[in-house]
Design an enzyme around this catalytic site. Structure first.
Site, mmCIF file in Angstrom:
data_model
loop_
_atom_site.group_PDB
_atom_site.id
_atom_site.type_symbol
_atom_site.label_atom_id
_atom_site.label_comp_id
_atom_site.label_asym_id
_atom_site.label_seq_id
_atom_site.Cartn_x
_atom_site.Cartn_y
_atom_site.Cartn_z
ATOM 1 N N CYS A 1 0.959 5.927 0.562
ATOM 2 C CA CYS A 1 -0.450 6.335 0.503
ATOM 3 C C CYS A 1 -1.281 5.681 1.605
ATOM 4 O O CYS A 1 -1.912 6.365 2.410
ATOM 5 C CB CYS A 1 -1.002 5.976 -0.874
ATOM 6 S SG CYS A 1 -2.763 6.120 -1.013
ATOM 7 N N GLY B 1 6.054 25.049 5.071
ATOM 8 C CA GLY B 1 5.602 24.541 3.773
ATOM 9 C C GLY B 1 4.087 24.449 3.755
ATOM 10 O O GLY B 1 3.498 23.763 4.592
ATOM 11 N N SER B 2 3.453 25.158 2.812
ATOM 12 C CA SER B 2 1.986 25.186 2.780
ATOM 13 C C SER B 2 1.434 24.492 1.546
ATOM 14 O O SER B 2 0.385 24.862 1.033
ATOM 15 C CB SER B 2 1.490 26.630 2.820
ATOM 16 O OG SER B 2 1.712 27.233 1.554
ATOM 17 N N GLY C 1 0.822 -1.218 0.000
ATOM 18 C CA GLY C 1 0.000 0.000 0.000
ATOM 19 C C GLY C 1 0.850 1.259 0.000
ATOM 20 O O GLY C 1 0.340 2.360 -0.203
ATOM 21 N N GLY C 2 2.163 1.102 0.264
ATOM 22 C CA GLY C 2 3.097 2.225 0.130
ATOM 23 C C GLY C 2 2.815 3.356 1.108
ATOM 24 O O GLY C 2 2.196 3.179 2.158
ATOM 25 N N GLU D 1 -2.636 20.386 5.236
ATOM 26 C CA GLU D 1 -3.503 19.406 5.913
ATOM 27 C C GLU D 1 -3.098 19.248 7.377
ATOM 28 O O GLU D 1 -3.950 19.231 8.270
ATOM 29 C CB GLU D 1 -3.449 18.055 5.184
ATOM 30 C CG GLU D 1 -4.204 18.085 3.867
ATOM 31 C CD GLU D 1 -4.285 16.729 3.175
ATOM 32 O OE1 GLU D 1 -3.829 15.713 3.755
ATOM 33 O OE2 GLU D 1 -4.803 16.688 2.051
ATOM 34 N N HIS E 1 -30.858 18.965 -7.178
ATOM 35 C CA HIS E 1 -31.120 19.990 -6.153
ATOM 36 C C HIS E 1 -31.705 19.334 -4.917
ATOM 37 O O HIS E 1 -32.553 18.462 -5.050
ATOM 38 C CB HIS E 1 -32.112 21.022 -6.695
ATOM 39 C CG HIS E 1 -32.503 22.038 -5.657
ATOM 40 N ND1 HIS E 1 -31.678 23.087 -5.316
ATOM 41 C CD2 HIS E 1 -33.608 22.134 -4.870
ATOM 42 C CE1 HIS E 1 -32.262 23.808 -4.370
ATOM 43 N NE2 HIS E 1 -33.431 23.245 -4.084
#
Ligand SMILES: Cc1cc2nc3c(=O)[nH]c(=O)nc-3n(C[C@H](O)[C@H](O)[C@H](O)COP(=O)(O)OP(=O)(O)OC[C@H]3O[C@@H](n4cnc5c(N)ncnc54)[C@H](O)[C@@H]3O)c2cc1C
Length: 466
Positions: free
Chosen positions: A43, A181-182, A40-41, A188, A445
């Site tokens: 991620c 760092g943004s 799954g690494g 997040e 809607h």
């Protein structure tokens, strides 16, 4: 040691590698996947998934703190930070186990160890420094991913200065936090910690937060962050840090002035470098440019029979880009008809801060720079019934059209659940939709998706609800 032969070997079991392996197995290829740490690494284990579990918690915490808006009263609401982290880890484990199940189901041979190229069509696997397997295949896909970039002088130490790894499993909530760092990862984490109760300072060297997004969206997010109590510094460079026993002071230069900001912890989120080391590419035709493997539109490297996909090949560093490349690379190898190269402008990008951000295609500035005469549409969430009913009236949708042809060049969204909505515009991009198809599409809607319709209508002077 007997050599094991396959049709395809995949090195790395992240969303690039494991998806490539499954697609190869579907196409009848005998496939091996080599993974040294976790299926799954990044991620599933240290990236997309555990952060979204954390952000769900901080979103709930925010809701709980604003319950009176919905007519509730609750006393003594509190959380157990250990349990918050445990839940995130459990979610990651569940998904990683799921990938192991998928490998078995698809009869992919999984080898647990470190792999490196070992001559033409060969890959050697070792574990704890000892050789465990020798593999051979005419096709080898490198999918070894990437890791956090380290700024000199601000090296993560696992205690006071964190990368995303430590930031995901903190022993306790820091009272004061600096995020350097943004980009998506930094924003997040800044959002998560702020909503959990930390005092957060977000520092960005460029002139705006989320610098790859459309400038209007960046400005919207900055305003929202500041309204929530975050301190945001842009055009600001962290020159260095001074460490104390249980405190860090960042020395920050902005507007020609140097200031010191003290915090309990620092998260460094300043970019990504490819995992190109120790994979045996030296002396092969595989080229590396600024830590990333160079590939063509079919993910081929300069070495015949060797391919590369995902974060290893550079931006955008996104799981869905890695998976998509895995599929197209394998299909091209298998000779499947009708495979298309990936158009980077059709890859949606999502940031799950509060408010969420999502976009696809060109920003207004990039479209103008590319020579387009543009037609812009905008629609604020305050004109949308569902957004107001949900109590989420802060948001904006912006569309960028080619004024000449009506082609949708880009779409940019900020607000509640926009990460779930951007796919509508991504499909429009894939189908090369113009304003005509988007205007003729019926949007249900009441949904927030109606803002997407209205932002198109606005570009053509037909907006209804503002
Ligand atoms: C905090 C964070 C949040 C993120 N959030 C998102 C998000 O919301 N959405 C999104 O799209 N992306 C997100 N990402 C990015 C996403 O995680 C990556 O784009 C994605 O994991 C890339 O997939 P990959 O398969 O290329 O590489 P990886 O996921 O990095 O996988 C590579 C694998 O290869 C293995 N490996 C490396 N070298 C070897 C070797 N020599 N032998 C054997 N195995 C090896 C590694 O152990 C790893 O498991 C986030 C990243 C971070 C850090």
């Amino acid at each position: 040691m007997a050599e094991q032969s396959f049709d395809l070997i995949v090195l790395g079991g992240g969303p690039g590698g494991y998806v490539a392996a499954i697609r190869a197995a579907q196409l009848g290829m005998r496939t091996a996947l080599v993974e040294r740490e976790h299926l799954g690494g990044i991620c599933l284990n240290w990236g997309c998934i555990p952060t979204k579990a954390l952000l769900r918690t901080s979103e709930i915490n925010h809701l709980l703190r604003t319950l009176d808006r919905y007519g509730f009263a609750a006393d003594n609401v509190r959380y157990d930070f250990g349990k918050v982290i445990q839940r995130s880890r459990a979610v990651a484990r569940q998904l990683s186990d799921g990938v192991r199940f998928l490998m078995r189901k698809n009869k992919v041979t999984v080898l647990d160890g470190h792999g490196r190229l070992a001559g033409k069509g060969k890959l050697a696997v070792s574990k704890d420094g000892r050789p465990v397997a020798e593999l051979a295949a005419p096709h080898i896909i490198l999918a070894t991913g990437a890791r956090a970039r380290v700024l000199p002088g601000i090296e993560p130490d696992g205690r006071l200065i964190w990368t995303y790894r430590e930031a995901m499993v903190p022993p306790a909530l820091p009272r004061r936090l600096i995020v350097i760092g943004s980009g998506a990862i930094g924003s997040e984490f800044a959002s998560f910690y702020l909503d959990m109760g930390s005092e957060v300072t977000l520092i960005e060297v460029l002139d705006r937060v989320l610098p790859v997004e459309d400038a209007e969206i960046s400005a919207f997010v900055r305003k929202a962050f500041e309204k929530q109590g975050m301190k945001v510094l842009t055009g600001a460079k962290v020159q260095g840090v001074r460490k104390g026993a249980d405190e860090v002071t960042a020395i920050v230069e902005a507007d020609g002035r140097v200031q010191e900001i003290a915090a309990d912890r620092v998260i460094s989120a300043v970019g990504i470098v490819g995992n190109v080391e120790d994979i045996g590419i030296e002396g092969t035709g595989v080229k590396v440019d600024r830590t990333h493997v160079v590939t063509d539109e079919w993910c081929r490297t300069g070495e015949p029979g060797v391919y590369a996909i995902g974060d290893l090949c550079g931006p955008p560093w996104l799981a869905h880009k890695a998976s998509h490349e895995g599929v197209l690379c394998v299909e091209k190898i298998a000779g499947v008809e009708g495979v298309h190269p990936l158009d980077v402008r059709n890859i949606p990008g999502c940031t799950y801060c509060r408010p969420q951000v999502a976009s696809v295609g060109l920003t207004e500035a990039a479209a103008k720079e590319a020579g387009y005469e543009v037609r812009i549409g905008r629609f604020p969430f305050i004109g949308n019934g569902k957004a107001i009913a949900l109590g989420e009236p802060e948001g904006l949708v912006k569309t960028v059209f080619d004024a000449r042809t009506g082609e949708l060049l880009g779409a940019h969204m900020v607000g509640a659940e926009v990460t779930e909505l951007i796919q509508g515009y991504a499909i429009a991009r894939t189908l090369e939709a113009t304003e005509a198809e988007l205007i003729a599409t019926v949007f249900p809607h009441p949904t927030i998706s109606e803002t997407m319709h209205e932002a198109v209508l606005d570009a053509y002077g037909r907006v209804i609800h503002i």
